[in-house]
Design an enzyme around this catalytic site. Structure first.
Site, mmCIF file in Angstrom:
data_model
loop_
_atom_site.group_PDB
_atom_site.id
_atom_site.type_symbol
_atom_site.label_atom_id
_atom_site.label_comp_id
_atom_site.label_asym_id
_atom_site.label_seq_id
_atom_site.Cartn_x
_atom_site.Cartn_y
_atom_site.Cartn_z
ATOM 1 N N GLY A 1 0.755 -1.163 0.009
ATOM 2 C CA GLY A 1 0.004 -0.206 0.043
ATOM 3 C C GLY A 1 0.802 1.484 -0.044
ATOM 4 N N TRP B 1 2.292 2.758 -2.485
ATOM 5 C CA TRP B 1 1.854 3.682 -3.583
ATOM 6 C C TRP B 1 0.413 4.301 -3.558
ATOM 7 C CZ3 TRP B 1 3.779 2.296 -9.195
ATOM 8 C CH2 TRP B 1 5.275 2.465 -9.233
ATOM 9 N N ASP C 1 -5.086 -5.825 -6.081
ATOM 10 C CA ASP C 1 -4.027 -6.778 -5.953
ATOM 11 C C ASP C 1 -4.707 -8.071 -5.695
ATOM 12 O OD1 ASP C 1 -0.921 -6.224 -4.944
ATOM 13 O OD2 ASP C 1 -1.564 -8.210 -4.486
ATOM 14 N N ASP D 1 -7.110 -10.861 -9.342
ATOM 15 C CA ASP D 1 -6.213 -10.543 -10.428
ATOM 16 C C ASP D 1 -6.422 -9.662 -11.389
ATOM 17 O OD1 ASP D 1 -4.328 -11.573 -12.494
ATOM 18 O OD2 ASP D 1 -4.372 -13.601 -11.831
ATOM 19 N N ASP E 1 2.607 -1.728 -10.547
ATOM 20 C CA ASP E 1 3.900 -2.406 -9.789
ATOM 21 C C ASP E 1 3.898 -3.575 -9.678
ATOM 22 O OD1 ASP E 1 6.416 -1.489 -8.608
ATOM 23 O OD2 ASP E 1 5.744 -1.135 -6.467
ATOM 24 N N LYS F 1 5.739 -1.061 -14.349
ATOM 25 C CA LYS F 1 7.218 -1.796 -14.099
ATOM 26 C C LYS F 1 7.727 -3.090 -14.928
ATOM 27 C CE LYS F 1 7.795 -4.036 -9.851
ATOM 28 N NZ LYS F 1 8.536 -3.506 -8.614
HETATM 29 C C1 LIG Z 1 6.265 -4.827 -5.546
HETATM 30 S S1 LIG Z 1 4.512 -5.290 -4.925
HETATM 31 C C2 LIG Z 1 3.844 -3.731 -4.920
HETATM 32 C C3 LIG Z 1 4.186 -2.619 -3.798
HETATM 33 C C4 LIG Z 1 3.203 -1.594 -4.095
HETATM 34 N N1 LIG Z 1 3.335 -0.696 -5.212
HETATM 35 C C5 LIG Z 1 3.389 -0.740 -2.781
HETATM 36 O O1 LIG Z 1 3.778 0.415 -2.959
HETATM 37 O O2 LIG Z 1 3.175 -1.192 -1.879
HETATM 38 C C6 LIG Z 1 3.969 -6.254 -6.350
HETATM 39 C C7 LIG Z 1 2.465 -6.647 -6.175
HETATM 40 O O3 LIG Z 1 1.864 -7.073 -7.206
HETATM 41 C C8 LIG Z 1 0.936 -7.988 -7.015
HETATM 42 N N2 LIG Z 1 0.846 -8.788 -8.397
HETATM 43 C C9 LIG Z 1 1.404 -9.798 -8.857
HETATM 44 N N3 LIG Z 1 0.587 -10.219 -9.851
HETATM 45 C C10 LIG Z 1 -0.669 -9.755 -9.820
HETATM 46 C C11 LIG Z 1 -1.806 -9.606 -10.513
HETATM 47 N N4 LIG Z 1 -1.833 -10.676 -11.534
HETATM 48 N N5 LIG Z 1 -2.857 -8.992 -10.174
HETATM 49 C C12 LIG Z 1 -2.681 -8.009 -9.251
HETATM 50 N N6 LIG Z 1 -1.799 -8.041 -8.429
HETATM 51 C C13 LIG Z 1 -0.534 -8.649 -8.718
HETATM 52 C C14 LIG Z 1 1.594 -8.927 -5.795
HETATM 53 O O4 LIG Z 1 0.738 -9.601 -4.998
HETATM 54 C C15 LIG Z 1 2.359 -7.568 -5.165
HETATM 55 O O5 LIG Z 1 1.592 -7.277 -4.115
#
Ligand SMILES: C[S@@+](CC[C@H](N)C(=O)[O-])C[C@H]1O[C@@H](n2cnc3c(N)ncnc32)[C@H](O)[C@@H]1O
Length: 224
Positions: A53, A55, A76, A97, A120, A177
């Site tokens: 969270g 961002w 997420d 998803d 991200d 990203k």
């Molecule tokens: C690096 S973290 C994000 C950090 C976030 N931007 C923050 O500031 O806290 C990456 C996130 O992408 C999510 N993620 C990965 N694949 C996903 C998908 N297909 N759909 C939704 N979320 C996804 C993961 O569950 C993870 O929480």
């Protein structure tokens, strides 16, 4: 992790904790925002891959005072608890998803569309560089598709696109990203078709060993 990288990592980790951000990722978005002004006061922001969270916190701060309005909609796969600090009632989250999101689901929250789409999203890393790069490229394609209705060739058969225009408003921005590797050039070239200005950013808070960078796509071109 090298010693110098560990020091840098620790520095951002400590700074985040001290400032009340739930993760050091906050500094990545802050740097992107300082350089590129992606989020405007009172804007509508979609934050894909928002857990835990940080961002959400930075994006809500950038909306400005509560009276300006606006929205930050986080998505997420994981359950996300909206951080109390820096977030107000303009922040909402959906658990699911991003690959299953439909424009209709997003329009329930942002009927006029979004001014900024942020991604991200990071797939669970396997340790196999090629697979990780490919999965990251897939998620970037999903973000591009959600934003502009990009008809992604590679995945088209598996998941036919449901909308041709996407949820990003004209002149809106997309940040995603991406892991550097084969296929990166293809995504950059695809994004270029839809935006006036494309830049690569590797924020200081990025680990030196990481292949990640952010593609900052500014000012969506008018459709057609
Ligand atoms: C690096 S973290 C994000 C950090 C976030 N931007 C923050 O500031 O806290 C990456 C996130 O992408 C999510 N993620 C990965 N694949 C996903 C998908 N297909 N759909 C939704 N979320 C996804 C993961 O569950 C993870 O929480």
């Amino acid at each position: 992790m090298s010693w110098s990288n560990k020091v840098l990592h620790d520095k951002f980790f400590k700074q985040a904790k001290k400032a009340g951000y739930v993760s050091r990722a906050a500094f990545k978005l802050k740097e992107i925002q300082d350089k590129h002004k992606i989020i405007s006061p009172g804007g509508f922001v979609l934050d894909l891959g928002c857990a835990p969270g940080a961002w959400l916190q930075v994006a809500c701060q950038e909306l400005g005072p509560r009276k300006r309005g606006g929205l930050v909609l986080g998505v997420d796969i994981q359950d996300v608890k909206i951080p109390q600090k820096f977030c107000d009632d303009r922040v909402r989250v959906l658990q699911g998803d991003a690959r299953d999101l439909t424009p209709q689901m997003l329009r329930e929250h942002g009927p006029q569309g979004f001014d900024a789409v942020l991604s991200d999203m990071l797939p669970p890393t396997t340790g196999h560089a090629e697979i990780d790069v490919e999965r990251s490229a897939e998620l970037a394609s999903v973000a591009l598709h959600i934003a502009v209705g990009y008809l992604f060739d590679k995945f088209e058969e598996e998941r036919p696109p449901t909308d041709e225009s996407g949820v990003l408003k004209a002149k809106g921005s997309l940040v995603m990203k991406i892991f550097e590797g084969s296929g990166t050039g293809e995504i950059v070239a695809d994004a270029r078709k839809y935006f006036e200005k494309i830049s690569r950013v590797r924020p200081q808070a990025t680990r030196k060993t990481s292949r990640e960078f952010y593609l900052v796509c500014k000012s969506r071109k008018p459709a057609g």
